[in-house]
Write a protein that holds these residues in place. Sequence first.
Motif, PDB file in Angstrom:
ATOM      1  N   ALA A   9      10.318   2.245   3.260  1.00 48.37           N
ATOM      2  CA  ALA A   9       9.054   2.423   3.975  1.00 48.37           C
ATOM      3  C   ALA A   9       9.076   3.752   4.737  1.00 48.37           C
ATOM      4  N   HIS A 106      -0.312   9.316   3.845  1.00 53.69           N
ATOM      5  CA  HIS A 106       0.270   7.990   4.069  1.00 53.69           C
ATOM      6  C   HIS A 106      -0.786   6.894   3.954  1.00 53.69           C
ATOM      7  N   LYS A 107      -1.892   7.074   4.607  1.00 50.50           N
ATOM      8  CA  LYS A 107      -2.911   6.018   4.642  1.00 50.50           C
ATOM      9  C   LYS A 107      -3.602   5.826   3.298  1.00 50.50           C
ATOM     10  N   SER A 110      -0.868   3.753   1.063  1.00 51.18           N
ATOM     11  CA  SER A 110      -0.578   2.367   1.463  1.00 51.18           C
ATOM     12  C   SER A 110      -1.325   1.311   0.657  1.00 51.18           C
TER      13      SER A 110
END
Length: 201
Positions: A9, A106-107, A110
């Motif tokens: 992660a 990143h967003k 996800s």
Amino acid sequence: MKLYYSPGACSLSPHILLRELGLPFELEKVDGRAGKTEKGTDFRTVNPKGAVPTLELDDGQRLTEGPAIVQYLADRRPEAGLVPPAGTMERYRVQEWLNYVTSELHKRFSPLFNPKTPAEWKASLREQIAAQLDYVAGALGERPYLMGERPTVADFYLYVILSWGRVVEIDLGRWPSLKAYWKRIAARPSVKAAAQAEGLV
């Protein structure tokens, strides 16, 4: 210090940094689905946000959010040069990269890990990510690292996000400079050690 992490992660970024800086630390794995640490602790009692990374300091304080944690760690060993001094334009440039990686890349990555995300949305996300990686590759150019000849905390964060491409069908081969950049960082002893400790290799 103790780093609460989940294998592979975004917590891999401060994990790498701890090893890169040679700071003493311990690890405690978190099962995100169960919401428990490997010692059986309800993780929300550690971090009410329920997300890794969380860094527990020696005085008991806890720091959350990857970009904040990596700057904190790098400031513990300024001689390593992994974050420029506060107040300099170079520091703001590193923060600019950290913010871009966390809020844009990143967003968008996800939801690709969520099996409930509709296929059409996943396709749209991959297109958006590709456009963003076009930008990153262009900004990187021929430099070995985002800020030039030496890596910073932003490089380790970007490395982790790029690593996710193998899992969510985003082939870095489309961007030769990014693929070479990823390999360059992957070859660092700190990165290899962190990946081994998390069971990623």
